[in-house]
Design a protein around this motif. Structure first.
Motif, PDB file in Angstrom:
ATOM      1  N   SER A   1       0.541  -0.979   0.267  1.00  0.00           N
ATOM      2  CA  SER A   1       0.204   0.404  -0.462  1.00  0.00           C
ATOM      3  C   SER A   1       1.046   0.934  -0.318  1.00  0.00           C
ATOM      4  O   SER A   1       1.885   1.115   0.868  1.00  0.00           O
ATOM      5  N   PHE A   2       0.559   2.536  -0.411  1.00  0.00           N
ATOM      6  CA  PHE A   2       1.191   3.613  -1.010  1.00  0.00           C
ATOM      7  C   PHE A   2       0.292   4.526   0.617  1.00  0.00           C
ATOM      8  O   PHE A   2      -0.616   4.599   0.593  1.00  0.00           O
TER       9      PHE A   2
ATOM     10  N   ARG B   1      -2.080   8.297   0.861  1.00  0.00           N
ATOM     11  CA  ARG B   1      -2.310   8.347  -0.084  1.00  0.00           C
ATOM     12  C   ARG B   1      -1.573   9.875  -0.968  1.00  0.00           C
ATOM     13  O   ARG B   1      -1.861   9.946  -2.346  1.00  0.00           O
TER      14      ARG B   1
ATOM     15  N   TYR C   1       1.029   9.206  -3.308  1.00  0.00           N
ATOM     16  CA  TYR C   1       0.032   7.826  -4.884  1.00  0.00           C
ATOM     17  C   TYR C   1       0.166   8.975  -6.049  1.00  0.00           C
ATOM     18  O   TYR C   1       0.331   9.209  -6.885  1.00  0.00           O
TER      19      TYR C   1
ATOM     20  N   ILE D   1       4.100   3.439  -9.992  1.00  0.00           N
ATOM     21  CA  ILE D   1       3.685   2.577  -8.798  1.00  0.00           C
ATOM     22  C   ILE D   1       2.437   1.347  -9.093  1.00  0.00           C
ATOM     23  O   ILE D   1       1.046   1.725  -9.890  1.00  0.00           O
TER      24      ILE D   1
ATOM     25  N   GLU E   1       0.171  -1.559  -6.479  1.00  0.00           N
ATOM     26  CA  GLU E   1       0.000  -2.766  -4.600  1.00  0.00           C
ATOM     27  C   GLU E   1      -0.709  -3.869  -5.620  1.00  0.00           C
ATOM     28  O   GLU E   1      -1.208  -3.319  -6.601  1.00  0.00           O
TER      29      GLU E   1
END
Length: 163
Positions: free
Chosen positions: A86-87, A89, A92, A102, A104
């Motif tokens: 996960s990144f 936000r 991202y 990128i 996920e």
């Protein structure tokens, strides 16, 4: 679009102050700024990184401040993609805005190890660990985001479309 590179692997909560330490944010030259990427977590990163290499991390990559410098220094070091469980936000969004791909994918982020060779097909979201012979499926970006990344970022994409 397909990319292939060697992996730099990191864990959970790699924050923007680790990606580019705040003490360097007064440097205006992007190339010079990028020479300090990841140095607080990986002193060899800028010495070893090659065009096309890939960063893989687990949870919450890019947490911390909202600075756009973090994805920028990765792109400047010619990282072809960041894969994470996960990144954050804001990271991202900043990554897409500057054209840093990128993805996920929890399975890939957990299984891929440092120095593995990985290829990524951005059109399908297929991630192949060529070292281990394993395939993982990430969600592919929709075409409009793919066009932003291919153009090198949101502003360049808008210029290409004459907006």
């Amino acid at each position: 679009m397909v990319v292939k590179g060697t992996v730099f692997k990191y864990g959970d909560n790699v924050d923007t102050d680790v990606i580019i330490p705040a003490r360097y944010l007064n440097i205006a030259d992007v190339k010079e700024l990028s020479s300090h990427a990841m140095e607080d977590i990986d002193t060899e990163f800028v010495k070893k990184v090659q065009p096309g290499d890939i960063v893989v991390a687990t949870r919450n990559f890019g947490c911390g401040s909202s600075r756009e410098h973090a994805p920028l220094v990765l792109r400047e070091n010619q990282i072809s993609c960041v894969i994470a469980t996960s990144f954050a936000r804001i990271f991202y969004r900043n990554a897409i805005n500057i054209g840093l791909p990128i993805l996920e994918c929890e399975q890939a982020a957990n299984a891929i190890q440092a120095e593995d060779t990985v290829s990524i097909d951005f059109d399908t979201g297929v991630i192949t660990n060529e070292t281990k012979g394993e395939i993982y499926q990430a969600a592919a970006f929709p075409p409009f985001i793919q066009s932003i990344v291919k153009a090198g970022g949101l502003l360049k994409s808008l210029k290409e479309r004459g907006a």
